[in-house]
Scaffold this active site. Structure first.
Site, PDB file in Angstrom:
ATOM      1  N   PHE A 134      14.657   2.537 -32.897  1.00  0.00           N
ATOM      2  CA  PHE A 134      13.642   3.598 -32.852  1.00  0.00           C
ATOM      3  C   PHE A 134      13.480   4.275 -34.209  1.00  0.00           C
ATOM      4  CE2 PHE A 134      15.567   3.399 -28.600  1.00  0.00           C
ATOM      5  CZ  PHE A 134      14.445   3.037 -27.893  1.00  0.00           C
TER       6      PHE A 134
ATOM      7  N   ILE B 226      -0.037  19.119 -22.478  1.00  0.00           N
ATOM      8  CA  ILE B 226       0.745  19.325 -21.257  1.00  0.00           C
ATOM      9  C   ILE B 226      -0.166  19.303 -20.026  1.00  0.00           C
ATOM     10  CG2 ILE B 226       2.387  20.835 -20.079  1.00  0.00           C
ATOM     11  CD1 ILE B 226       3.340  19.535 -22.807  1.00  0.00           C
TER      12      ILE B 226
ATOM     13  N   GLU C 178       4.033   9.344 -21.354  1.00  0.00           N
ATOM     14  CA  GLU C 178       5.260   8.897 -20.654  1.00  0.00           C
ATOM     15  C   GLU C 178       5.938   7.749 -21.387  1.00  0.00           C
ATOM     16  OE1 GLU C 178       7.067   9.975 -18.503  1.00  0.00           O
ATOM     17  OE2 GLU C 178       5.907  11.485 -17.443  1.00  0.00           O
TER      18      GLU C 178
HETATM   19  P1  TGC Z   1      18.853   8.436 -27.299  1.00  0.00           P
HETATM   20  O1  TGC Z   1      19.890   8.816 -28.300  1.00  0.00           O
HETATM   21  O2  TGC Z   1      18.583   7.005 -27.063  1.00  0.00           O
HETATM   22  O3  TGC Z   1      19.167   9.102 -25.902  1.00  0.00           O
HETATM   23  C1  TGC Z   1      19.597  10.444 -25.758  1.00  0.00           C
HETATM   24  C2  TGC Z   1      20.407  10.528 -24.465  1.00  0.00           C
HETATM   25  O4  TGC Z   1      19.554  10.221 -23.356  1.00  0.00           O
HETATM   26  C3  TGC Z   1      20.003   9.047 -22.679  1.00  0.00           C
HETATM   27  N1  TGC Z   1      18.804   8.281 -22.317  1.00  0.00           N
HETATM   28  C4  TGC Z   1      18.312   8.267 -21.094  1.00  0.00           C
HETATM   29  N2  TGC Z   1      18.759   8.793 -19.958  1.00  0.00           N
HETATM   30  C5  TGC Z   1      18.036   8.602 -18.849  1.00  0.00           C
HETATM   31  N3  TGC Z   1      16.889   7.895 -18.860  1.00  0.00           N
HETATM   32  C6  TGC Z   1      16.400   7.357 -19.975  1.00  0.00           C
HETATM   33  N4  TGC Z   1      15.250   6.679 -19.945  1.00  0.00           N
HETATM   34  C7  TGC Z   1      17.105   7.515 -21.172  1.00  0.00           C
HETATM   35  N5  TGC Z   1      16.950   7.130 -22.445  1.00  0.00           N
HETATM   36  C8  TGC Z   1      17.990   7.596 -23.142  1.00  0.00           C
HETATM   37  C9  TGC Z   1      20.894   8.337 -23.675  1.00  0.00           C
HETATM   38  O5  TGC Z   1      21.842   7.537 -23.031  1.00  0.00           O
HETATM   39  C10 TGC Z   1      21.526   9.497 -24.413  1.00  0.00           C
HETATM   40  O6  TGC Z   1      22.534  10.023 -23.579  1.00  0.00           O
HETATM   41  P2  TGC Z   1      23.862  10.669 -24.231  1.00  0.00           P
HETATM   42  O7  TGC Z   1      24.684  11.062 -23.037  1.00  0.00           O
HETATM   43  O8  TGC Z   1      24.457   9.566 -25.063  1.00  0.00           O
HETATM   44  O9  TGC Z   1      23.393  11.838 -25.065  1.00  0.00           O
HETATM   45  O10 TGC Z   1      17.525   9.215 -27.688  1.00  0.00           O
HETATM   46  P3  TGC Z   1      16.541   8.977 -28.889  1.00  0.00           P
HETATM   47  O11 TGC Z   1      16.345  10.315 -29.531  1.00  0.00           O
HETATM   48  O12 TGC Z   1      16.969   7.842 -29.753  1.00  0.00           O
HETATM   49  O13 TGC Z   1      15.159   8.602 -28.130  1.00  0.00           O
HETATM   50  C11 TGC Z   1      15.071   7.454 -27.352  1.00  0.00           C
HETATM   51  C12 TGC Z   1      13.649   7.264 -26.797  1.00  0.00           C
HETATM   52  C13 TGC Z   1      12.684   6.957 -27.936  1.00  0.00           C
HETATM   53  C14 TGC Z   1      13.680   6.071 -25.866  1.00  0.00           C
HETATM   54  C15 TGC Z   1      13.178   8.478 -26.004  1.00  0.00           C
HETATM   55  O14 TGC Z   1      13.277   9.624 -26.708  1.00  0.00           O
HETATM   56  C16 TGC Z   1      11.797   8.336 -25.403  1.00  0.00           C
HETATM   57  O15 TGC Z   1      11.706   7.881 -24.264  1.00  0.00           O
HETATM   58  N6  TGC Z   1      10.670   8.748 -26.093  1.00  0.00           N
HETATM   59  C17 TGC Z   1       9.331   8.809 -25.469  1.00  0.00           C
HETATM   60  C18 TGC Z   1       8.983  10.251 -25.159  1.00  0.00           C
HETATM   61  C19 TGC Z   1       8.156  10.372 -23.894  1.00  0.00           C
HETATM   62  O16 TGC Z   1       8.064   9.477 -23.078  1.00  0.00           O
HETATM   63  N7  TGC Z   1       7.569  11.521 -23.719  1.00  0.00           N
HETATM   64  C20 TGC Z   1       6.839  11.796 -22.489  1.00  0.00           C
HETATM   65  C21 TGC Z   1       6.516  13.253 -22.378  1.00  0.00           C
HETATM   66  S1  TGC Z   1       6.052  13.711 -20.719  1.00  0.00           S
HETATM   67  C22 TGC Z   1       4.581  13.014 -20.468  1.00  0.00           C
HETATM   68  O17 TGC Z   1       4.048  12.251 -21.210  1.00  0.00           O
HETATM   69  C23 TGC Z   1       3.951  13.380 -19.173  1.00  0.00           C
HETATM   70  S2  TGC Z   1       2.448  12.619 -18.832  1.00  0.00           S
HETATM   71  C24 TGC Z   1       2.210  13.371 -17.353  1.00  0.00           C
HETATM   72  C25 TGC Z   1       1.091  12.840 -16.566  1.00  0.00           C
HETATM   73  O18 TGC Z   1       1.288  11.910 -15.743  1.00  0.00           O
HETATM   74  O19 TGC Z   1      -0.003  13.447 -16.631  1.00  0.00           O
HETATM   75  P1  FAD Z   2       3.433   9.552 -31.734  1.00  0.00           P
HETATM   76  O1  FAD Z   2       4.818   9.635 -31.210  1.00  0.00           O
HETATM   77  O2  FAD Z   2       3.106  10.288 -32.973  1.00  0.00           O
HETATM   78  O3  FAD Z   2       3.088   8.003 -31.923  1.00  0.00           O
HETATM   79  C1  FAD Z   2       1.977   7.561 -32.715  1.00  0.00           C
HETATM   80  C2  FAD Z   2       2.036   6.034 -32.759  1.00  0.00           C
HETATM   81  O4  FAD Z   2       3.248   5.624 -33.423  1.00  0.00           O
HETATM   82  C3  FAD Z   2       2.060   5.390 -31.374  1.00  0.00           C
HETATM   83  O5  FAD Z   2       1.309   4.208 -31.382  1.00  0.00           O
HETATM   84  C4  FAD Z   2       3.540   5.066 -31.158  1.00  0.00           C
HETATM   85  O6  FAD Z   2       3.745   3.970 -30.269  1.00  0.00           O
HETATM   86  C5  FAD Z   2       3.978   4.737 -32.571  1.00  0.00           C
HETATM   87  N1  FAD Z   2       5.414   4.952 -32.775  1.00  0.00           N
HETATM   88  C6  FAD Z   2       6.098   6.109 -32.685  1.00  0.00           C
HETATM   89  N2  FAD Z   2       7.408   5.908 -32.897  1.00  0.00           N
HETATM   90  C7  FAD Z   2       7.561   4.586 -33.100  1.00  0.00           C
HETATM   91  C8  FAD Z   2       8.675   3.744 -33.356  1.00  0.00           C
HETATM   92  N3  FAD Z   2       9.942   4.206 -33.431  1.00  0.00           N
HETATM   93  N4  FAD Z   2       8.456   2.420 -33.528  1.00  0.00           N
HETATM   94  C9  FAD Z   2       7.197   1.916 -33.428  1.00  0.00           C
HETATM   95  N5  FAD Z   2       6.106   2.650 -33.209  1.00  0.00           N
HETATM   96  C10 FAD Z   2       6.289   3.970 -33.039  1.00  0.00           C
HETATM   97  N6  FAD Z   2       3.702  15.407 -22.779  1.00  0.00           N
HETATM   98  C11 FAD Z   2       4.469  16.288 -22.061  1.00  0.00           C
HETATM   99  O7  FAD Z   2       5.547  16.681 -22.489  1.00  0.00           O
HETATM  100  N7  FAD Z   2       4.045  16.715 -20.842  1.00  0.00           N
HETATM  101  C12 FAD Z   2       2.867  16.342 -20.294  1.00  0.00           C
HETATM  102  O8  FAD Z   2       2.524  16.749 -19.173  1.00  0.00           O
HETATM  103  C13 FAD Z   2       2.040  15.446 -21.026  1.00  0.00           C
HETATM  104  N8  FAD Z   2       0.823  15.077 -20.542  1.00  0.00           N
HETATM  105  C14 FAD Z   2      -0.017  14.336 -21.315  1.00  0.00           C
HETATM  106  C15 FAD Z   2      -1.320  14.102 -20.877  1.00  0.00           C
HETATM  107  C16 FAD Z   2      -2.201  13.390 -21.671  1.00  0.00           C
HETATM  108  C17 FAD Z   2      -3.610  13.174 -21.218  1.00  0.00           C
HETATM  109  C18 FAD Z   2      -1.763  12.849 -22.915  1.00  0.00           C
HETATM  110  C19 FAD Z   2      -2.697  12.033 -23.760  1.00  0.00           C
HETATM  111  C20 FAD Z   2      -0.479  13.075 -23.355  1.00  0.00           C
HETATM  112  C21 FAD Z   2       0.406  13.842 -22.575  1.00  0.00           C
HETATM  113  N9  FAD Z   2       1.697  14.147 -23.026  1.00  0.00           N
HETATM  114  C22 FAD Z   2       2.499  14.991 -22.305  1.00  0.00           C
HETATM  115  C23 FAD Z   2       2.124  13.737 -24.359  1.00  0.00           C
HETATM  116  C24 FAD Z   2       2.589  12.274 -24.444  1.00  0.00           C
HETATM  117  O9  FAD Z   2       3.805  12.084 -23.812  1.00  0.00           O
HETATM  118  C25 FAD Z   2       2.657  11.878 -25.933  1.00  0.00           C
HETATM  119  O10 FAD Z   2       1.329  11.783 -26.382  1.00  0.00           O
HETATM  120  C26 FAD Z   2       3.405  10.560 -26.147  1.00  0.00           C
HETATM  121  O11 FAD Z   2       4.769  10.706 -25.864  1.00  0.00           O
HETATM  122  C27 FAD Z   2       3.240  10.016 -27.577  1.00  0.00           C
HETATM  123  O12 FAD Z   2       3.467  11.000 -28.529  1.00  0.00           O
HETATM  124  P2  FAD Z   2       2.376  11.258 -29.710  1.00  0.00           P
HETATM  125  O13 FAD Z   2       1.042  11.349 -29.068  1.00  0.00           O
HETATM  126  O14 FAD Z   2       2.866  12.403 -30.501  1.00  0.00           O
HETATM  127  O15 FAD Z   2       2.387   9.939 -30.566  1.00  0.00           O
END
Ligand code: TGC
Ligand code: FAD
Length: 406
Positions: free
Chosen positions: A401, A180, A381
């Protein structure tokens, strides 16, 4: 052997490159002004120190508060009554670009505070929550973080195990969040958890709340000049007024991600500009076999590739920004932007690293820092793979997914 005639002086070459990829004519006066202010701040306050912070694994939090107090960037697209300035999303994007020219950690600071903390409080919070937190977040007086990812739940946040259970008049939070940004520095954490009905809810947890602890990630070789922490909640009490009333499904945190991913798409462009400019300058100065390496076709091919990709990425970012300002943005556009621009920036950093030879892996030159940071940006992200699948679903209508449980 005489050096090639007509060779550009490195400083002039970089100035010419900037003018060739410039989108100035497509920006408003206000957008150019924001861009130039942030550029000056980065030159003065970020670039002279960011390499040392990367080596030492530190982040200058108090300096970063100035992004709010001096530059007014935190939540700048929000209305003035909540500390914003109603800036255009393109202006906000340009600020991200300039900050990531300095370093990804600085851009992370902006995108987390604005897109992942202020946005959900504004979009899903009560009026009292908005008034309590947004002005102080905007000024940088307080810092926030966003806890979605867990040790066993990254790309699939719907599998989160953190729970928000009813207890008496209030609630209790239990679980763990991983990776985080700004976790240990945060005065308030936006935490996502499942309630008794399995619905995803957003909770505001202040520093010092019993059972809430944050521990920094110490073995980290990317984003070293950025704070990354693990959060833990053990029987952490939550009052009703700590719950975001408008967030009642996974769609809520995913909407926040759209905001941050947008900033990252612009930010990566800044990193790519940095590595391209430095590769160009270095290639014109570094001599091998009696010539600057810029005279060799293999090196020119790398520069030409980077130049073309940066120029295209600018236009994509601007197009997506204009769609966002017009209110016609779909989340697939954001995935297109994050996926393309971060991939492009990582490739530029890799090519620049090659062109710097051994100096490309040295901490005395800035290329490795950008490459290492972009490895994290490529993953957070939404990984590159996840955004590929989002585009695939948008094109085919078929989500891929998860495998069928057959
Ligand atoms: P799914 O069933 O597809 O969707 C659930 C509900 O969400 C809606 N939805 C969205 N709404 C707005 N924006 C989007 N991009 C959306 N994507 C989906 C969808 O319509 C549905 O709505 P409803 O009303 O039908 O319930 O969900 P899923 O469980 O199959 O997952 C889809 C998936 C894989 C695309 C999604 O979970 C995903 O984007 N996974 C990646 C997780 C991620 O990006 N994590 C980031 C954590 S934060 C972070 O990394 C901060 S870094 C900070 C920094 O800059 O330092
Ligand atoms: P996993 O989800 O375990 O993925 C492992 C590998 O499998 C990846 O190559 C991925 O692409 C692949 N994979 C997974 N699912 C699939 C699929 N369905 N099909 C094909 N390939 C797949 N999170 C927060 O909530 N808040 C933050 O502020 C935040 N900050 C971060 C800062 C840093 C520096 C880093 C490194 C991460 C941060 N994150 C944060 C977490 C980040 O969002 C996750 O690392 C990211 O979403 C990927 O999750 P994971 O690392 O568990 O990888």
């Amino acid at each position: 052997m005489p050096l090639p005639t007509g060779r550009l002086d490195p400083a002039k070459a970089v100035a010419r490159l900037r003018s060739l990829v410039s989108i100035d004519a497509l920006l408003t006066d206000e957008e150019r002004m924001v861009r130039d202010q942030v550029r000056a701040f980065v030159a003065r306050e970020v670039l002279p120190h960011v390499g040392r912070h990367f080596e030492d694994k530190t982040f200058p939090l108090d300096e970063a508060r100035r992004l709010g107090s001096e530059l007014g960037l935190f939540g700048c697209t929000l209305p003035p009554e909540y500390g914003g300035s109603g800036a255009s999303h393109v202006a906000y994007g340009l600020a991200n670009q300039e900050l990531e020219y300095g370093g990804s950690g600085w851009r992370s600071m902006l995108s987390v505070q604005s897109g992942l903390v202020m946005y959900p409080i504004h979009a899903f919070g009560s009026e009292a929550q908005r008034r309590r937190y947004l002005p102080r977040l905007a000024s940088g007086e307080i810092i926030g973080c966003f806890g979605l990812t867990e040790p066993n739940s990254g790309s699939d946040p719907g599998s989160m195990r953190t729970t928000l259970r009813r207890r008496g008049d209030g609630w209790v939070l239990d679980g763990a969040k991983a990776w985080i940004t700004n976790g240990s520095a945060a005065d308030v954490a936006v935490v996502w958890a499942k309630d008794d009905d399995g619905r995803v809810r957003g909770v505001l947890v202040e520093r010092g709340t019993p059972g809430f602890t944050a521990r920094d990630e110490t073995h980290k070789y990317a984003m070293r000049a950025s704070i990354t922490s693990a959060l833990s909640f053990e029987d952490t009490p939550v009052e009703e007024d700590g719950i975001l009333p408008g967030a009642r499904s996974l769609g809520a945190p995913l909407r926040c991600l759209n905001q941050a991913r947008y900033g990252i798409g612009w930010g990566a462009l800044g990193s790519a500009c940095f590595t391209l400019e430095h590769a160009l300058g270095y290639a014109l100065e570094r001599e091998q076999f009696g010539s600057p390496i810029a005279a060799f076709q293999l090196q020119q091919e790398k520069l030409a590739w980077m130049f073309a990709e940066v120029a295209k990425a600018y236009l994509l970012a601007l197009h997506v920004g204009r769609l966002k300002d017009a209110g016609s943005l779909e989340h697939v556009h954001v995935s297109l932007l994050k996926r393309n621009n971060v991939w492009m920036a990582r490739e530029c950093a890799r090519l620049a690293r090659e062109m710097f030879g051994a100096y490309g892996v040295s901490g005395e030159y800035p290329i490795w820092r950008h490459l290492a940071d972009l490895e994290a940006v490529y993953t957070y992200e939404g990984t590159h793979d996840v955004h590929t699948l989002i585009l695939g679903e948008a094109l085919t209508g078929i989500p891929s997914f998860r495998r069928d449980p057959a």
